[in-house]
Motif scaffolding. Structure first.
Motif, mmCIF file in Angstrom:
data_model
loop_
_atom_site.group_PDB
_atom_site.id
_atom_site.type_symbol
_atom_site.label_atom_id
_atom_site.label_comp_id
_atom_site.label_asym_id
_atom_site.label_seq_id
_atom_site.Cartn_x
_atom_site.Cartn_y
_atom_site.Cartn_z
ATOM 1 N N GLY A 18 -96.090 -12.731 34.184
ATOM 2 C CA GLY A 18 -95.974 -12.691 32.740
ATOM 3 C C GLY A 18 -94.593 -12.341 32.233
ATOM 4 N N GLY A 19 -93.628 -12.108 33.145
ATOM 5 C CA GLY A 19 -92.280 -11.769 32.721
ATOM 6 C C GLY A 19 -91.350 -12.972 32.736
ATOM 7 N N ARG A 20 -90.047 -12.714 32.830
ATOM 8 C CA ARG A 20 -89.064 -13.794 32.786
ATOM 9 C C ARG A 20 -88.671 -14.271 34.181
ATOM 10 N NH1 ARG A 20 -83.994 -12.190 29.371
ATOM 11 N NH2 ARG A 20 -83.682 -14.451 29.339
ATOM 12 N N HIS A 21 -88.757 -13.376 35.172
ATOM 13 C CA HIS A 21 -88.265 -13.731 36.501
ATOM 14 C C HIS A 21 -89.399 -13.728 37.519
ATOM 15 C CE1 HIS A 21 -88.538 -9.504 37.824
ATOM 16 N NE2 HIS A 21 -88.072 -9.204 36.616
ATOM 17 N N ILE A 22 -89.157 -14.397 38.638
ATOM 18 C CA ILE A 22 -90.147 -14.431 39.714
ATOM 19 C C ILE A 22 -90.385 -13.014 40.218
ATOM 20 C CG2 ILE A 22 -90.690 -15.330 42.000
ATOM 21 C CD1 ILE A 22 -90.576 -17.515 39.928
ATOM 22 N N SER A 23 -91.647 -12.635 40.334
ATOM 23 C CA SER A 23 -92.019 -11.281 40.747
ATOM 24 C C SER A 23 -92.298 -11.244 42.252
ATOM 25 C CB SER A 23 -93.261 -10.820 39.980
ATOM 26 O OG SER A 23 -93.796 -9.645 40.538
ATOM 27 N N PRO A 24 -91.397 -10.671 43.068
ATOM 28 C CA PRO A 24 -91.657 -10.604 44.516
ATOM 29 C C PRO A 24 -92.991 -9.941 44.873
ATOM 30 C CG PRO A 24 -89.361 -10.127 44.090
ATOM 31 C CD PRO A 24 -90.054 -10.169 42.745
ATOM 32 N N PRO A 25 -93.380 -8.820 44.237
ATOM 33 C CA PRO A 25 -94.682 -8.238 44.578
ATOM 34 C C PRO A 25 -95.845 -9.201 44.329
ATOM 35 C CG PRO A 25 -93.359 -6.656 43.373
ATOM 36 C CD PRO A 25 -92.641 -7.960 43.280
ATOM 37 N N GLY A 50 -92.744 -22.947 39.332
ATOM 38 C CA GLY A 50 -91.824 -21.824 39.413
ATOM 39 C C GLY A 50 -90.379 -22.173 39.676
ATOM 40 N N ALA A 51 -90.075 -23.452 39.975
ATOM 41 C CA ALA A 51 -88.691 -23.820 40.280
ATOM 42 C C ALA A 51 -87.782 -23.621 39.073
ATOM 43 C CB ALA A 51 -88.627 -25.265 40.769
ATOM 44 N N ILE A 52 -88.252 -24.028 37.897
ATOM 45 C CA ILE A 52 -87.426 -23.885 36.694
ATOM 46 C C ILE A 52 -87.208 -22.409 36.369
ATOM 47 C CG2 ILE A 52 -87.366 -24.285 34.199
ATOM 48 C CD1 ILE A 52 -88.749 -26.947 34.703
ATOM 49 N N ALA A 53 -88.254 -21.598 36.500
ATOM 50 C CA ALA A 53 -88.122 -20.162 36.254
ATOM 51 C C ALA A 53 -87.125 -19.548 37.228
ATOM 52 C CB ALA A 53 -89.480 -19.479 36.377
ATOM 53 N N ALA A 54 -87.168 -19.973 38.504
ATOM 54 C CA ALA A 54 -86.235 -19.449 39.499
ATOM 55 C C ALA A 54 -84.804 -19.894 39.198
ATOM 56 C CB ALA A 54 -86.655 -19.903 40.891
ATOM 57 N N GLY A 55 -84.656 -21.136 38.730
ATOM 58 C CA GLY A 55 -83.328 -21.631 38.384
ATOM 59 C C GLY A 55 -82.741 -20.917 37.192
ATOM 60 N N ARG A 56 -83.567 -20.667 36.191
ATOM 61 C CA ARG A 56 -83.106 -19.951 34.992
ATOM 62 C C ARG A 56 -82.679 -18.530 35.361
ATOM 63 N NH1 ARG A 56 -87.155 -21.196 31.997
ATOM 64 N NH2 ARG A 56 -86.172 -22.875 30.813
ATOM 65 N N GLU A 57 -83.441 -17.905 36.254
ATOM 66 C CA GLU A 57 -83.096 -16.554 36.704
ATOM 67 C C GLU A 57 -81.771 -16.561 37.474
ATOM 68 O OE1 GLU A 57 -84.939 -13.074 39.660
ATOM 69 O OE2 GLU A 57 -86.108 -14.862 39.173
ATOM 70 N N ALA A 58 -81.574 -17.568 38.328
ATOM 71 C CA ALA A 58 -80.351 -17.645 39.137
ATOM 72 C C ALA A 58 -79.099 -17.780 38.271
ATOM 73 C CB ALA A 58 -80.448 -18.827 40.109
ATOM 74 N N LEU A 59 -79.228 -18.432 37.119
ATOM 75 C CA LEU A 59 -78.082 -18.631 36.228
ATOM 76 C C LEU A 59 -77.941 -17.528 35.185
ATOM 77 C CD1 LEU A 59 -78.111 -22.493 35.565
ATOM 78 C CD2 LEU A 59 -76.795 -21.192 37.247
ATOM 79 N N GLY A 60 -78.816 -16.536 35.264
ATOM 80 C CA GLY A 60 -78.715 -15.425 34.314
ATOM 81 C C GLY A 60 -79.259 -15.750 32.943
ATOM 82 N N PRO A 80 -84.832 -24.612 45.893
ATOM 83 C CA PRO A 80 -84.529 -24.019 47.205
ATOM 84 C C PRO A 80 -84.668 -22.500 47.221
ATOM 85 C CG PRO A 80 -82.521 -24.827 46.143
ATOM 86 C CD PRO A 80 -83.667 -25.349 45.351
ATOM 87 N N ARG A 81 -84.392 -21.860 46.092
ATOM 88 C CA ARG A 81 -84.563 -20.404 46.029
ATOM 89 C C ARG A 81 -86.033 -20.024 46.108
ATOM 90 N NH1 ARG A 81 -79.919 -21.754 43.939
ATOM 91 N NH2 ARG A 81 -78.181 -20.267 43.853
ATOM 92 N N LEU A 82 -86.867 -20.784 45.435
ATOM 93 C CA LEU A 82 -88.307 -20.540 45.496
ATOM 94 C C LEU A 82 -88.831 -20.735 46.916
ATOM 95 C CD1 LEU A 82 -90.866 -19.933 43.785
ATOM 96 C CD2 LEU A 82 -91.113 -22.405 43.490
ATOM 97 N N MET A 83 -88.380 -21.802 47.571
ATOM 98 C CA MET A 83 -88.832 -22.073 48.937
ATOM 99 C C MET A 83 -88.326 -21.022 49.904
ATOM 100 S SD MET A 83 -91.022 -24.382 49.386
ATOM 101 C CE MET A 83 -90.889 -24.261 51.167
ATOM 102 N N GLU A 84 -87.104 -20.537 49.696
ATOM 103 C CA GLU A 84 -86.578 -19.490 50.577
ATOM 104 C C GLU A 84 -87.434 -18.238 50.481
ATOM 105 O OE1 GLU A 84 -84.661 -15.939 51.818
ATOM 106 O OE2 GLU A 84 -84.968 -16.418 49.681
ATOM 107 N N MET A 85 -87.878 -17.919 49.269
ATOM 108 C CA MET A 85 -88.739 -16.750 49.077
ATOM 109 C C MET A 85 -90.073 -16.947 49.784
ATOM 110 S SD MET A 85 -90.000 -14.996 45.488
ATOM 111 C CE MET A 85 -88.329 -14.543 45.032
ATOM 112 N N TYR A 86 -90.664 -18.119 49.595
ATOM 113 C CA TYR A 86 -91.941 -18.390 50.266
ATOM 114 C C TYR A 86 -91.785 -18.320 51.784
ATOM 115 C CZ TYR A 86 -94.744 -19.899 46.237
ATOM 116 O OH TYR A 86 -95.481 -19.955 45.074
ATOM 117 N N GLU A 87 -90.741 -18.955 52.304
ATOM 118 C CA GLU A 87 -90.543 -18.977 53.758
ATOM 119 C C GLU A 87 -90.391 -17.564 54.311
ATOM 120 O OE1 GLU A 87 -88.160 -21.791 56.899
ATOM 121 O OE2 GLU A 87 -87.128 -21.210 55.062
ATOM 122 N N ARG A 88 -89.636 -16.741 53.598
ATOM 123 C CA ARG A 88 -89.406 -15.365 54.043
ATOM 124 C C ARG A 88 -90.696 -14.541 54.017
ATOM 125 N NH1 ARG A 88 -87.098 -11.779 50.415
ATOM 126 N NH2 ARG A 88 -86.270 -13.591 49.306
#
Length: 377
Positions: A18-25, A50-60, A80-88
């Motif tokens: 429900g926030g602006r950025h991807i929530s790791p928890p 979630g790709a657009i949300a991750a991209g918006r977060e990456a650019l501040g 790619p940032r979203l996939m890196e998180m999933y892979e990790r």
């Protein structure tokens, strides 16, 4: 109901909590639930926004013009940032994942449809979890209309899933917006063949402002998936472990029963699509094998007629007799001409590639004649 293959669709509002950025928890909780499901023996595919949300977060969170190329740019940065998180996160539970990007065209063109299905089946066979998203950089439909909901339904149909779970920012489908009316009623189970008109009327747009879809796309997806023999549940993604309860048939969210079972849906498609595509003629031994529930192999083929492609539904005949069966062929007519009478082990040598030993797999075959008879009769 026992589920063997489950598709889970997660929206941006779920991933961001429900926030602006991807929530790791939140993502970790989702990954944990999926891994528990998979490790219990259930095959799982994830359709993730979630790709657009991750991209918006990456650019501040820049101020960008509200036009499609800007959103496609954000998706290109975020994917790619979203996939890196999933892979990790999946690696924590010793699970492997793969990225699969699809467009609507991939699932409407028959050959690309088959290639997508073969890829997903191969990943599942190798115990890899496919993570699927709309290819936002080349397709604008998902950005404009939230088609990851409909994409998930098409994926469920593509790989013949038993259950599609649509995770959203509400507990299910309500007759009114529960944020505005505390007395709004949750629709529990929908067993009717048609989704009730009041559900369509109550469906609205995105409330969180993060995602691009709304409840209307959930209903569209449910309507599509259940007609291919897949049960559908729309539920809240705020507690990802509810996925396990849903699979255990607990009354979570809004449940839509399948309109057809998977076998009936496949048979209807084959019988409808087989008219006029082409014919495969077989010998008596092959006919007997089909009657006994086996697949059609190239060694039993005597003749090929028509100009059909791999994935087309064709008619199977024996001698001068009437139709024996209808089925979906793994090989085009031009390839089968070269395979007539040959062993399956020779396919790759003759063609330079193989789509499997079977010309028509028994799972993609509908028998017309169910009794033994003379092929020359």
């Amino acid at each position: 109901m026992n589920y063997q293959r489950v598709v889970i669709k997660v929206g941006s509002s779920t991933l961001t909590a429900g926030g602006r950025h991807i929530s790791p928890p939140r993502v970790i909780d989702l990954v944990k639930a999926i891994c528990q499901l998979k490790q219990s023996g259930i095959q799982v595919l994830l359709v993730s926004s979630g790709a657009i949300a991750a991209g918006r977060e990456a650019l501040g969170y820049p101020e960008l013009p509200k036009f499609i190329p800007a959103k496609q740019m954000l998706a290109a940065i975020g994917q790619p940032r979203l996939m890196e998180m999933y892979e990790r996160f999946f690696a924590i539970y010793e699970e492997k994942v793969a990225q699969v990007l699809l467009t609507r065209a991939d699932l409407t063109d028959r050959r690309r449809y088959l290639n997508a299905r073969s890829t997903l089946e191969a990943l599942i066979h190798q115990s890899v979890i496919p993570i699927i998203n709309e290819n936002d950089t080349v397709a604008t439909e998902e950005i404009r209309f939230g088609d990851n909901d409909n994409l998930s339904a098409q994926v469920a149909s593509l790989i013949e899933a038993d259950l599609l779970i649509l995770l959203t920012d509400q507990d299910g489908v309500y007759d009114q917006d529960p944020r505005r009316n505390p007395h709004a009623r949750l629709f529990g189970r929908i067993e009717s063949a048609e989704i009730p008109p009041e559900m369509w009327a109550a469906a609205g747009g995105s409330v969180s402002g993060v995602g691009t879809g709304g409840m209307i796309t959930k209903l569209q997806a449910a309507d599509l998936a259940r007609r291919s023999g897949c049960a559908v549940v729309v539920a809240s993604g705020s507690v990802p472990l509810n996925i396990l309860r849903i699979v255990n048939n607990e009354p979570i969210g809004t449940y839509f029963s399948p309109v057809l079972n998977k076998i009936e849906a496949r048979k209807r498609y084959i019988l409808t699509a087989a008219k006029g595509n082409g014919q495969i003629y077989i010998d008596a031994g092959a006919e007997l094998a089909l009657i006994r529930g086996r697949s059609l192999l190239p060694i039993g083929i005597t003749k090929v007629s028509g100009d059909f492609e791999r994935g087309d539904a064709v008619e199977v005949l024996c001698g001068k007799a009437s139709s024996v069966a209808m089925g979906i062929t793994n090989y085009a007519a031009r390839d089968l001409e070269k395979l007539i009478g040959h062993q399956s082990t020779e396919i790759e040598t003759i063609l330079g590639y193989t789509y499997g030993d079977e010309v028509i797999h028994r799972n993609n075959l509908v028998m017309i004649q169910s009794i033994e008879r003379n092929c020359n009769g």
